[in-house]
Enzyme design. Structure first.
Site, PDB file in Angstrom:
ATOM      1  N   ARG A   1       3.120  -5.397   3.059  1.00 20.00           N
ATOM      2  CA  ARG A   1       4.028  -4.241   3.119  1.00 20.00           C
ATOM      3  C   ARG A   1       3.359  -3.097   3.880  1.00 20.00           C
ATOM      4  O   ARG A   1       3.691  -2.797   5.001  1.00 20.00           O
ATOM      5  CB  ARG A   1       4.422  -3.811   1.697  1.00 20.00           C
ATOM      6  N   ASP A   2       2.366  -2.485   3.268  1.00 22.16           N
ATOM      7  CA  ASP A   2       1.704  -1.327   3.866  1.00 22.16           C
ATOM      8  C   ASP A   2       1.029  -1.706   5.181  1.00 22.16           C
ATOM      9  O   ASP A   2       0.977  -0.911   6.116  1.00 22.16           O
ATOM     10  CB  ASP A   2       0.673  -0.772   2.870  1.00 22.16           C
TER      11      ASP A   2
ATOM     12  N   HIS B   1      -6.737   3.889  -3.404  1.00 23.58           N
ATOM     13  CA  HIS B   1      -6.140   3.327  -2.182  1.00 23.58           C
ATOM     14  C   HIS B   1      -6.817   4.049  -1.011  1.00 23.58           C
ATOM     15  O   HIS B   1      -6.474   5.187  -0.694  1.00 23.58           O
ATOM     16  CB  HIS B   1      -4.631   3.584  -2.210  1.00 23.58           C
TER      17      HIS B   1
ATOM     18  N   HIS C   1      -8.256   4.420   2.946  1.00 25.98           N
ATOM     19  CA  HIS C   1      -8.203   4.043   4.360  1.00 25.98           C
ATOM     20  C   HIS C   1      -9.584   4.253   4.965  1.00 25.98           C
ATOM     21  O   HIS C   1     -10.357   5.086   4.487  1.00 25.98           O
ATOM     22  CB  HIS C   1      -7.148   4.877   5.090  1.00 25.98           C
TER      23      HIS C   1
ATOM     24  N   CYS D   1      -0.782   4.798   8.901  1.00 21.90           N
ATOM     25  CA  CYS D   1       0.316   5.621   8.383  1.00 21.90           C
ATOM     26  C   CYS D   1       1.047   6.230   9.562  1.00 21.90           C
ATOM     27  O   CYS D   1       0.444   6.902  10.395  1.00 21.90           O
ATOM     28  CB  CYS D   1      -0.223   6.721   7.475  1.00 21.90           C
TER      29      CYS D   1
ATOM     30  N   ASN E   1      -5.792   0.437   6.217  1.00 21.03           N
ATOM     31  CA  ASN E   1      -6.358   0.334   4.868  1.00 21.03           C
ATOM     32  C   ASN E   1      -7.690  -0.399   4.970  1.00 21.03           C
ATOM     33  O   ASN E   1      -7.933  -1.144   5.910  1.00 21.03           O
ATOM     34  CB  ASN E   1      -5.426  -0.513   3.991  1.00 21.03           C
TER      35      ASN E   1
END
Length: 302
Positions: free
Chosen positions: A15-16, A207, A209, A240, A249
């Protein structure tokens, strides 16, 4: 400080990781990626996003992906849901967990979701109530918890304020996200210790990055203060769309390699994750961002 003996890794690549890819990736490829990750032993995979295809075209096949994956008992398949329409689609697709999101930065909230932090939480009130009614896990994600591309510094107090709002909505887990990768270990510990005063640390996740190369150090620093849930993305996919210059990430392979070295149990097969990372990277026509993944893959060929 002692480290946790085991951690939960939430795989966010499908997803991300893939949401910002320009080239359309077929549902079949996404399904194979999720299935490979399921087989590798993840207990939580972020598999879909039920947002408007106008804003995130790459996620337009989410219902198809959720219908096509080979589900394994005990695995949580999560979906991002920005509103009730998204929640209903996630419910119909059989999501085990829905993810709502806000920001610790007012400026980022305005740019990213076109409203204030308070308004964003208000928007999610119905989603939270519906998740509770349908006995679906609810996860809250707080972006820009360590710094913002528009307002700069974000204080631990600002992050704690949003954690309180998400706690009061009934979130089962809350992600503290370094959207632009500017966090450093001492800062990360200060934020994690502050938010743990408002929400159980066992249900807080990091989370990170890797924009400035600090993600693994920040994960280690978080573990030192009791955090035991972390997000990562296979092959280091992602970024992002609203944070200029923000790289992906942290790579799952790198996190797993570090955990292995620390003797921290994850329940995940690193070799299978390397295979999944090489699979999706080949499909995207570029080298994986994961250093451990590429090193292990190269060693096999030697």
């Amino acid at each position: 400080m002692s480290l946790p003996t085991q951690v939960k890794i939430v795989e966010v690549g499908p997803r991300d990781g893939l949401q910002n890819e320009k080239e359309t990736i077929s549902a079949e490829v996404k399904i194979e990626l999720v299935d490979r990750l399921t087989n590798a032993g993840f207990v939580n995979i972020e598999a879909a996003s039920f947002v408007s295809p106008k804003w995130v075209p790459q996620m337009a096949t989410s219902a198809e992906v959720m219908a096509g994956i080979q589900r394994k008992a005990g695995v949580i398949y999560s979906a991002l849901t920005p509103n009730m329409k998204g929640f209903e689609a996630a419910l119909a697709a059989g999501a085990d967990e829905v993810v709502i999101f806000s920001s610790a930065s007012e400026a980022f909230a305005q740019k990213n979701i076109n409203c204030s932090i308070a308004e964003s939480i208000e928007r999610f009130r119905d989603v939270a109530a519906a998740a509770n009614q349908h006995k679906i896990r609810l996860r809250g994600s707080i972006s820009c918890a360590f710094g913002c591309p528009y307002q700069g510094e974000v204080t631990p107090e600002q992050v704690a304020d949003v954690v309180k709002l998400m706690r009061d909505l009934g979130c089962d887990e809350i992600d503290i996200a370094d959207t632009i990768g500017v966090g450093t270990p001492c800062h990360v510990q200060a934020v994690m210790q502050r938010v743990a005063q408002e929400f159980p640390i066992a249900q807080i996740s990091g989370h990170f990055h890797d924009t400035y190369g600090q993600a693994l150090a920040n994960i280690y620093a978080s573990m030192e203060v009791g955090v035991s849930i972390f997000h990562s993305s296979v092959a280091g996919l992602g970024g992002c769309p609203y944070a200029k210059g923000a790289t992906g990430n942290v790579a799952t392979e790198d996190v797993l390699f570090m955990m292995q070295g620390l003797g921290v149990h994850t329940g995940i097969d690193l070799n299978q994750v390397v295979d999944a990372g090489q699979f999706i990277s080949q499909h995207l026509g570029r080298k994986a961002v994961s250093r451990a993944g590429n090193a292990i893959a190269a060693k096999r060929l030697a």
